[in-house]
Motif scaffolding. Structure first.
Motif, PDB file in Angstrom:
ATOM      1  N   GLY A 298       3.067 -11.633   2.988  1.00  0.00           N
ATOM      2  CA  GLY A 298       3.174 -11.216   4.373  1.00  0.00           C
ATOM      3  C   GLY A 298       4.240 -10.182   4.625  1.00  0.00           C
TER       4      GLY A 298
ATOM      5  N   ARG B 181      -4.298 -19.191  -2.270  1.00  0.00           N
ATOM      6  CA  ARG B 181      -4.738 -20.471  -1.693  1.00  0.00           C
ATOM      7  C   ARG B 181      -5.883 -21.075  -2.489  1.00  0.00           C
ATOM      8  NH1 ARG B 181      -3.580 -22.008   4.301  1.00  0.00           N
ATOM      9  NH2 ARG B 181      -1.702 -20.787   4.673  1.00  0.00           N
TER      10      ARG B 181
ATOM     11  N   GLU C  59      -6.736 -24.363   5.308  1.00  0.00           N
ATOM     12  CA  GLU C  59      -6.648 -23.406   6.403  1.00  0.00           C
ATOM     13  C   GLU C  59      -5.786 -23.901   7.554  1.00  0.00           C
ATOM     14  OE1 GLU C  59      -9.387 -24.488   5.018  1.00  0.00           O
ATOM     15  OE2 GLU C  59     -10.467 -22.749   4.210  1.00  0.00           O
ATOM     16  N   ARG C  60      -5.681 -25.206   7.705  1.00  0.00           N
ATOM     17  CA  ARG C  60      -4.924 -25.774   8.818  1.00  0.00           C
ATOM     18  C   ARG C  60      -3.420 -25.588   8.662  1.00  0.00           C
ATOM     19  NH1 ARG C  60      -4.670 -32.307   8.039  1.00  0.00           N
ATOM     20  NH2 ARG C  60      -3.050 -32.003   9.600  1.00  0.00           N
ATOM     21  N   TYR C  61      -2.964 -25.261   7.451  1.00  0.00           N
ATOM     22  CA  TYR C  61      -1.530 -25.179   7.187  1.00  0.00           C
ATOM     23  C   TYR C  61      -1.029 -23.736   7.263  1.00  0.00           C
ATOM     24  CZ  TYR C  61      -2.078 -29.896   5.314  1.00  0.00           C
ATOM     25  OH  TYR C  61      -2.358 -31.226   5.161  1.00  0.00           O
ATOM     26  N   ASP C  62       0.116 -23.571   7.861  1.00  0.00           N
ATOM     27  CA  ASP C  62       0.821 -22.290   7.827  1.00  0.00           C
ATOM     28  C   ASP C  62       1.915 -22.406   6.768  1.00  0.00           C
ATOM     29  OD1 ASP C  62       2.102 -19.910   8.187  1.00  0.00           O
ATOM     30  OD2 ASP C  62       2.658 -20.251  10.280  1.00  0.00           O
ATOM     31  N   PHE C  63       1.712 -21.703   5.651  1.00  0.00           N
ATOM     32  CA  PHE C  63       2.659 -21.768   4.545  1.00  0.00           C
ATOM     33  C   PHE C  63       3.803 -20.769   4.686  1.00  0.00           C
ATOM     34  CE2 PHE C  63      -0.968 -23.197   1.476  1.00  0.00           C
ATOM     35  CZ  PHE C  63      -0.971 -24.445   2.066  1.00  0.00           C
ATOM     36  N   SER C  64       3.796 -19.966   5.740  1.00  0.00           N
ATOM     37  CA  SER C  64       4.761 -18.871   5.877  1.00  0.00           C
ATOM     38  C   SER C  64       6.199 -19.364   5.742  1.00  0.00           C
ATOM     39  CB  SER C  64       4.605 -18.191   7.236  1.00  0.00           C
ATOM     40  OG  SER C  64       3.303 -17.685   7.407  1.00  0.00           O
TER      41      SER C  64
ATOM     42  N   ARG D  37       7.663 -21.121   3.541  1.00  0.00           N
ATOM     43  CA  ARG D  37       7.913 -22.385   2.852  1.00  0.00           C
ATOM     44  C   ARG D  37       7.842 -22.186   1.339  1.00  0.00           C
ATOM     45  NH1 ARG D  37       7.906 -26.337   6.675  1.00  0.00           N
ATOM     46  NH2 ARG D  37       6.777 -25.902   8.613  1.00  0.00           N
TER      47      ARG D  37
ATOM     48  N   SER E 170       8.749 -14.365   8.256  1.00  0.00           N
ATOM     49  CA  SER E 170       8.696 -15.698   8.848  1.00  0.00           C
ATOM     50  C   SER E 170      10.031 -16.081   9.467  1.00  0.00           C
ATOM     51  CB  SER E 170       8.309 -16.743   7.795  1.00  0.00           C
ATOM     52  OG  SER E 170       9.442 -17.142   7.049  1.00  0.00           O
TER      53      SER E 170
ATOM     54  N   ARG F 277       1.792 -13.829   9.207  1.00  0.00           N
ATOM     55  CA  ARG F 277       1.103 -14.712  10.151  1.00  0.00           C
ATOM     56  C   ARG F 277       1.930 -15.057  11.382  1.00  0.00           C
ATOM     57  NH1 ARG F 277      -2.721 -19.026   7.897  1.00  0.00           N
ATOM     58  NH2 ARG F 277      -3.861 -17.954   6.251  1.00  0.00           N
ATOM     59  N   THR F 278       3.243 -14.910  11.303  1.00  0.00           N
ATOM     60  CA  THR F 278       4.100 -15.337  12.400  1.00  0.00           C
ATOM     61  C   THR F 278       4.063 -14.327  13.543  1.00  0.00           C
ATOM     62  OG1 THR F 278       5.574 -16.401  10.809  1.00  0.00           O
ATOM     63  CG2 THR F 278       6.410 -16.078  13.034  1.00  0.00           C
TER      64      THR F 278
END
Length: 233
Positions: A13, A23, A41-46, A48, A179, A200-201
């Protein structure tokens, strides 16, 4: 001795766009090692770390921390195999402005470039291979060094100091990421933080963290260089 800045870049990102390769590699490894199939897909890994992500995902499936840790080395072995297969020039690309910015910074004698990323080290290097970005970063701190992102900056500083033969501290350290965790990890060390809204943030969440500088993308090269080394850069 002239002042030198240690500039630490996040990867996903910030430097690259990964069109699902990591992924998918991770999902395959989870199925193979833990016997669990989980839609990610439900998780935001940004922001982490890879170990933190693993604990988060598998705890949701009811797996206890001891079992997660016991099998994690096997998870990374499988993940790296899968990632090497999937990480190509078609699935991973440098984000706009990245190559030009890194070329500019690499030519500046007052800048030392490194990585600060939640990726495990070999995973980070595999991701950076298709866009040919590894050559800019001789060292870094990685998710394989610590599960806690806030512990990575001191690790990167120690490695930079060993290479450079000098100690970096305070605003000599510049952390660039997409992030909120990239911004937060610099605060305890009084580092200069640069948030970029290329991941994504949402921009408003990044601005709310009060980074020293905010950019929509890394295409704003002159302004970014000025933020890192001053207008003379």
């Amino acid at each position: 001795m002239p002042r030198r800045r240690l500039v630490l870049f996040d990867i996903d990102g910030t430097l690259i766009r990964d069109h699902g390769a990591a992924r998918e590699a991770y999902a395959r490894a989870l199925r193979a090692i833990y016997g669990r199939d989980r839609r990610l897909e439900r998780y935001d890994f940004s922001g982490r770390t890879d170990p933190e992500i693993t604990h988060m995902v598998l705890a949701d499936l009811g797996i206890d921390a001891g079992e997660i840790e016991r099998l994690m080395p096997l998870l990374w072995e499988r993940y790296l195999v899968e990632l090497q297969r999937l990480a190509t020039a078609a699935t991973i690309e440098a984000l706009p402005g990245v190559a030009a910015l890194l070329d500019r910074l690499a030519d500046l004698p007052e800048v030392a470039l490194g990585l600060l990323t939640g990726n495990i080290e070999r995973g980070a290097r595999i991701k950076l291979e298709p866009p040919d970005l590894n050559r800019y970063f001789p060292f870094g701190a990685f998710g394989s060094d610590s599960m806690r992102r806030d512990e990575l900056a001191p690790i990167a500083v120690e490695r930079a100091s060993a290479i450079e033969g000098r100690r970096f501290s305070g605003d000599d350290i510049v952390i660039i990421g997409d992030s909120i965790f990239d911004v937060r990890c610099g605060v305890p060390h009084s580092a200069t933080t640069i948030a970029v809204a290329s991941g994504r943030t949402p921009a408003d969440l990044l601005r709310a963290e009060n980074p020293h500088h905010f950019f929509e993308s890394l295409e704003e090269i002159d302004a970014l260089v000025a933020a890192i080394v001053g207008p003379e850069g």
